[in-house]
Design a protein around this motif. Structure first.
Motif, PDB file in Angstrom:
ATOM      1  N   ALA A 124     110.644-110.093  -6.325  1.00 22.10           N
ATOM      2  CA  ALA A 124     111.576-111.215  -6.219  1.00 22.10           C
ATOM      3  C   ALA A 124     112.884-110.739  -5.589  1.00 22.10           C
ATOM      4  O   ALA A 124     113.263-109.576  -5.724  1.00 22.10           O
ATOM      5  CB  ALA A 124     111.839-111.810  -7.609  1.00 22.10           C
ATOM      6  N   PRO A 125     113.614-111.634  -4.919  1.00 23.74           N
ATOM      7  CA  PRO A 125     114.861-111.232  -4.258  1.00 23.74           C
ATOM      8  C   PRO A 125     116.010-110.935  -5.214  1.00 23.74           C
ATOM      9  O   PRO A 125     116.976-110.275  -4.831  1.00 23.74           O
ATOM     10  CB  PRO A 125     115.191-112.423  -3.368  1.00 23.74           C
ATOM     11  N   VAL A 126     115.935-111.429  -6.464  1.00 27.70           N
ATOM     12  CA  VAL A 126     116.998-111.195  -7.442  1.00 27.70           C
ATOM     13  C   VAL A 126     116.393-110.505  -8.661  1.00 27.70           C
ATOM     14  O   VAL A 126     115.402-110.983  -9.225  1.00 27.70           O
ATOM     15  CB  VAL A 126     117.693-112.501  -7.869  1.00 27.70           C
ATOM     16  N   LEU A 127     116.984-109.399  -9.063  1.00 25.23           N
ATOM     17  CA  LEU A 127     116.497-108.612 -10.198  1.00 25.23           C
ATOM     18  C   LEU A 127     117.541-108.650 -11.309  1.00 25.23           C
ATOM     19  O   LEU A 127     118.720-108.352 -11.074  1.00 25.23           O
ATOM     20  CB  LEU A 127     116.230-107.173  -9.766  1.00 25.23           C
ATOM     21  N   LEU A 128     117.119-109.011 -12.522  1.00 26.96           N
ATOM     22  CA  LEU A 128     117.998-109.075 -13.689  1.00 26.96           C
ATOM     23  C   LEU A 128     117.539-108.031 -14.702  1.00 26.96           C
ATOM     24  O   LEU A 128     116.386-108.065 -15.142  1.00 26.96           O
ATOM     25  CB  LEU A 128     117.965-110.471 -14.315  1.00 26.96           C
ATOM     26  N   LEU A 129     118.435-107.126 -15.067  1.00 30.38           N
ATOM     27  CA  LEU A 129     118.106-106.063 -16.021  1.00 30.38           C
ATOM     28  C   LEU A 129     119.050-106.165 -17.212  1.00 30.38           C
ATOM     29  O   LEU A 129     120.276-106.062 -17.057  1.00 30.38           O
ATOM     30  CB  LEU A 129     118.242-104.680 -15.362  1.00 30.38           C
ATOM     31  N   THR A 181     120.877-107.304  -7.419  1.00 29.52           N
ATOM     32  CA  THR A 181     120.609-106.786  -8.755  1.00 29.52           C
ATOM     33  C   THR A 181     121.795-107.046  -9.669  1.00 29.52           C
ATOM     34  O   THR A 181     122.934-106.719  -9.331  1.00 29.52           O
ATOM     35  CB  THR A 181     120.321-105.277  -8.722  1.00 29.52           C
ATOM     36  N   LEU A 182     121.515-107.641 -10.828  1.00 30.88           N
ATOM     37  CA  LEU A 182     122.521-107.812 -11.882  1.00 30.88           C
ATOM     38  C   LEU A 182     122.054-107.031 -13.100  1.00 30.88           C
ATOM     39  O   LEU A 182     120.906-107.182 -13.543  1.00 30.88           O
ATOM     40  CB  LEU A 182     122.711-109.287 -12.248  1.00 30.88           C
ATOM     41  N   VAL A 183     122.944-106.210 -13.632  1.00 29.85           N
ATOM     42  CA  VAL A 183     122.607-105.350 -14.760  1.00 29.85           C
ATOM     43  C   VAL A 183     123.592-105.593 -15.884  1.00 29.85           C
ATOM     44  O   VAL A 183     124.814-105.615 -15.657  1.00 29.85           O
ATOM     45  CB  VAL A 183     122.641-103.863 -14.353  1.00 29.85           C
ATOM     46  N   ILE A 184     123.086-105.781 -17.096  1.00 31.95           N
ATOM     47  CA  ILE A 184     123.907-105.788 -18.298  1.00 31.95           C
ATOM     48  C   ILE A 184     123.791-104.409 -18.933  1.00 31.95           C
ATOM     49  O   ILE A 184     122.679-103.913 -19.128  1.00 31.95           O
ATOM     50  CB  ILE A 184     123.446-106.860 -19.296  1.00 31.95           C
ATOM     51  N   ALA A 185     124.912-103.800 -19.247  1.00 28.81           N
ATOM     52  CA  ALA A 185     124.854-102.458 -19.824  1.00 28.81           C
ATOM     53  C   ALA A 185     126.050-102.234 -20.735  1.00 28.81           C
ATOM     54  O   ALA A 185     127.183-102.580 -20.387  1.00 28.81           O
ATOM     55  CB  ALA A 185     124.811-101.393 -18.737  1.00 28.81           C
ATOM     56  N   HIS A 186     125.775-101.664 -21.905  1.00 22.73           N
ATOM     57  CA  HIS A 186     126.840-101.170 -22.768  1.00 22.73           C
ATOM     58  C   HIS A 186     127.122 -99.701 -22.483  1.00 22.73           C
ATOM     59  O   HIS A 186     128.236 -99.228 -22.657  1.00 22.73           O
ATOM     60  CB  HIS A 186     126.462-101.355 -24.246  1.00 22.73           C
ATOM     61  N   ARG A 187     126.086 -98.977 -22.032  1.00 20.12           N
ATOM     62  CA  ARG A 187     126.271 -97.574 -21.688  1.00 20.12           C
ATOM     63  C   ARG A 187     126.799 -97.506 -20.260  1.00 20.12           C
ATOM     64  O   ARG A 187     126.076 -97.757 -19.295  1.00 20.12           O
ATOM     65  CB  ARG A 187     124.960 -96.807 -21.859  1.00 20.12           C
ATOM     66  N   LEU A 188     128.055 -97.169 -20.114  1.00 15.46           N
ATOM     67  CA  LEU A 188     128.729 -97.281 -18.826  1.00 15.46           C
ATOM     68  C   LEU A 188     128.220 -96.277 -17.807  1.00 15.46           C
ATOM     69  O   LEU A 188     128.427 -96.456 -16.599  1.00 15.46           O
ATOM     70  CB  LEU A 188     130.238 -97.104 -19.020  1.00 15.46           C
ATOM     71  N   SER A 189     127.545 -95.234 -18.265  1.00 10.33           N
ATOM     72  CA  SER A 189     126.975 -94.274 -17.319  1.00 10.33           C
ATOM     73  C   SER A 189     125.915 -94.932 -16.443  1.00 10.33           C
ATOM     74  O   SER A 189     125.648 -94.471 -15.334  1.00 10.33           O
ATOM     75  CB  SER A 189     126.364 -93.092 -18.079  1.00 10.33           C
TER      76      SER A 189
END
Length: 324
Positions: free
Chosen positions: A240-245, A273-281
């Protein structure tokens, strides 16, 4: 109770001479057979009732009318979607809640851009993903993909433009190929293998039986990092053209986190690509980092710019790296 009754009556009959001991033994044996038969019937009845309850629930789910429906005259998405995603002054609240999960939220993501969403719990990051997938409709504002509003498009066509890897990877009993190809119409082996390689999953699967590897119940034969990479491969096989992680590296050790970060880097190449992350690394290499709080964007920039500002992101980074 029947066995005890037969034994009691038979013992009395033997004592009075009305029945021989051999006849009593035969009657006790028949009573045992009859009791075990009734016990098995009771177990079967219990299983039938449980199956009937499950069937009723399955029928209820299958017959449910979706709240998100296609408009009478849906607007077709472009033949080739580039992945230009825009949230235009979006406000959204769940159910009867008075506090909005998103408040006048505006975000424009360019095709092929890698954008990370960070912020404290309850900031609205997961809500952004839910609205992007059109699991809910916004109260005001609009969400646009390649110039087409989510409210104008057919939900089925809209969701086909997104690949989603959730925080909790939902694997099931079966082979790696079945798990990776789940939700995709008849993927061939080459496509499955390519997705597994991009997700850094093919190497550890090749040490076993490759794509034919049996993952066990809920993927219990794999480690946490391996399960996450299989879930990422499932998202990538959709192409898909948009990836959500969503929280792709949560609860992973350093080695597994590094492997998942490499997989994310591979996956983000050539797609939005959109990524949700608490680990900033995980998000240091992002083109843009969006810092959210109380459903709003409070900061925006790359890692170095945000640290230099000394705002919310800098405080989160200081706390996290101090704990590390």
């Amino acid at each position: 109770g029947g066995f005890v009754g037969v034994l009691w009556l038979g013992a009395r009959a033997v004592a009075t001479g009305e029945m021989s001991f051999g006849d009593l033994a035969s009657m006790v044996l028949y009573a045992l057979y009859a009791g075990s038969g009734f016990g098995m019937l009771a177990e079967v009845y219990g299983e039938v009732m449980r199956a009937a309850g499950a069937a009723d629930r399955a029928a209820e789910v299958l017959n449910a009318e979706p709240e998100i429906t296609a408009p009478e005259h849906p607007v077709a998405l472009p033949a080739t979607v580039t992945g230009a995603l825009e949230f235009d002054d979006v406000t959204f609240r769940y159910g009867d809640e008075t506090v909005s999960a998103l408040e006048h939220f505006s975000l424009s993501v360019k095709p092929g851009e890698f954008v990370a969403l960070v912020g404290p719990s309850g900031a609205g990051k997961t809500t952004v993903f839910r609205l992007a997938l059109r699991l809910f409709d916004v109260q005001s504002g609009r969400i646009v993909l390649d110039g087409v509003s989510a409210m104008q498009a057919d939900p089925r066509d809209w969701r086909q433009q997104f690949a989603y890897a959730p925080q909790e990877s939902a694997l099931f009993t079966g082979t790696a190929a079945q798990n990776i190809g789940f939700g995709t119409d008849n993927p061939d082996e080459a496509l499955l293998e390519n997705a597994a390689r991009m997700a850094e999953a093919f190497e550890f699967l090749a040490e076993k039986d490759g794509l034919a590897t049996d993952l066990g119940q809920k993927g219990r034969s794999l480690s946490g990092g391996q399960r996450q990479r299989v879930a990422l491969a499932r998202a990538l096989v959709r192409d898909a053209p948009v990836l959500l992680l969503d929280e792709a590296t949560s609860a992973l050790d350093s080695e597994s986190e590094a492997a998942v970060r490499r997989a994310i880097s591979n996956a983000a190449d050539g797609r939005t690509t959109l990524v949700i992350a608490h680990r900033l690394s995980t998000v240091r290499r992002a083109d843009r980092i969006i810092v959210m709080e109380h459903g709003r964007i409070v900061e925006e920039g790359n890692h170095d710019q945000l640290v230099a500002k000394g705002g919310l992101y800098a405080r989160l980074a200081e706390l996290q790296f101090a704990e590390g």
